[in-house]
Design a protein around this motif. Structure first.
Motif, short mmCIF file in Angstrom:
data_model
loop_
_atom_site.label_atom_id
_atom_site.label_comp_id
_atom_site.label_asym_id
_atom_site.label_seq_id
_atom_site.Cartn_x
_atom_site.Cartn_y
_atom_site.Cartn_z
N SER A 41 0.81 -1.22 0.00
CA SER A 41 0.00 0.00 0.00
C SER A 41 0.85 1.27 0.00
O SER A 41 0.42 2.30 -0.53
N ALA A 44 1.79 1.86 -3.55
CA ALA A 44 0.58 2.25 -4.29
C ALA A 44 0.20 3.70 -3.98
O ALA A 44 -0.17 4.46 -4.89
N GLU A 235 -3.60 5.32 -12.03
CA GLU A 235 -4.04 5.93 -10.77
C GLU A 235 -5.33 5.29 -10.27
O GLU A 235 -5.49 5.04 -9.07
N GLY A 238 -4.49 1.99 -8.78
CA GLY A 238 -3.90 2.15 -7.46
C GLY A 238 -4.94 2.49 -6.41
O GLY A 238 -4.90 1.97 -5.29
N PHE A 241 -6.93 -0.56 -5.60
CA PHE A 241 -6.13 -1.45 -4.75
C PHE A 241 -6.18 -0.98 -3.29
O PHE A 241 -6.40 -1.79 -2.38
N LEU A 242 -6.02 0.31 -3.06
CA LEU A 242 -6.05 0.84 -1.70
C LEU A 242 -7.43 0.67 -1.06
O LEU A 242 -7.54 0.34 0.12
#
Length: 313
Positions: A41, A44, A235, A238, A241-242
């Protein structure tokens, strides 16, 4: 870059019956996956966030997660008492501060440094608790703390002995804020019998309210809408993902795992987060530590592992 359900503040450890016997490696694998995604993270966040978009990204990240939690736990959420709501909201304010410090910090330092420095929470928390209880930590634990601090000093020096950078200091502040969150969670009696899903929802809602207020103030960077409009596929990936893996997936796995194995096994597996952060930063992010940095990383990892065992003892 998370606040675990122990020292990662995402939620209070769920109130559960006595732990069932461990069910082998299959119960450990999802928890290890959480440690891996938490380690990733930091990298990311660096890929998604700039100094001008920190608050905007936090609004978007929490804004994507909160509706799912509201739908999943609406019935339990309505059953919370006023005192539980107040306690969870206070924890949400602290959580907001943690994420602000971590996210601004990771913008100004390496993902490797961020993941390793934040692991000092495992040293700070027992020290703070000992101070509150007016007890003396064991000699072994104090030795582990000294090793960890020495490791951070080496880790943050780069090519020479200079003052730690602003990002390193912000991450250090986040580790202290995580410690405060753990102490408050343990001492706010109203939240002790609240179910973990409702408590997490209120905490994330409180943190999102903090970010939304800051985003509305002038001079705090791009608005969430402007930041979103400037995102490309990388972006958005990412941010997903977070939001999905580092928040939703992590919370549900912890709730699931603590009922199928022992809390100490969960804590041990989640404690590998800084190792994965360093691996992601070096292997994927192309970060370089140098000899002093590698020595510092080894001391941090060794010191926190030693401290965890000493605290348990």
């Amino acid at each position: 870059m998370e606040t675990p359900v122990t020292p990662t503040a995402l939620a209070v450890p769920p109130a559960v019956p006595p732990a069932a016997p461990p069910r082998g490696a299959w119960a450990d694998l999802p928890v290890l996956a959480v440690a891996v995604v938490w380690g990733g993270s930091y990298l990311a966040a660096k890929g998604v966030t700039t100094a001008h978009t920190v608050i905007a990204v936090l609004v978007l990240r929490f804004g994507l997660v909160l509706p799912v939690l509201l739908v999943a736990g609406w019935k339990q959420l309505r059953a919370l008492r006023a005192a539980q709501l107040r306690g969870a909201a206070l924890l949400g304010l602290v959580l907001g501060g943690i994420f602000l410090l971590e996210t601004y910090g990771v913008v100004h330092t390496s993902a490797t440094n961020a993941g390793l420095i934040i692991s000092l929470t495992m040293i700070f928390t027992p020290l703070a608790e000992a101070a509150v209880r007016r007890t003396r930590p064991s000699a072994g634990f104090l030795g582990a703390a000294a090793v960890s601090v020495a490791g951070v000093v080496l880790l943050t020096q780069g090519a020479g002995f200079t003052a730690p950078g602003s990002g390193d200091l912000l991450i250090l502040g986040a580790a202290l804020a995580r410690t405060l969150n753990v102490l408050l969670t343990a001492r706010i009696k109203a939240v002790q019998d609240a179910d973990s899903l409702s408590l997490t929802t209120v905490q994330l809602g409180g943190a999102l309210a903090v970010f939304a207020v800051l985003a509305a103030l002038p001079g705090t960077g791009d608005s969430p809408w402007a930041a979103a409009a400037g995102f490309g596929p990388a972006e958005w990936a990412g941010l997903a993902f977070l939001s999905v893996f580092c928040t939703l997936f992590a919370f549900f796995v912890q709730t699931w795992a603590v009922r199928r194995t022992s809390p100490s096994r969960v804590s041990l597996l989640l404690g590998t987060e800084p190792l994965w952060a360093a691996a992601a930063g070096i292997a994927i992010g192309g970060e370089h530590l140098g000899a002093a940095g590698f020595a510092g990383a080894a001391l941090v990892l060794g010191g926190t592992a030693w401290g965890r065992r000493a605290a348990a003892g």
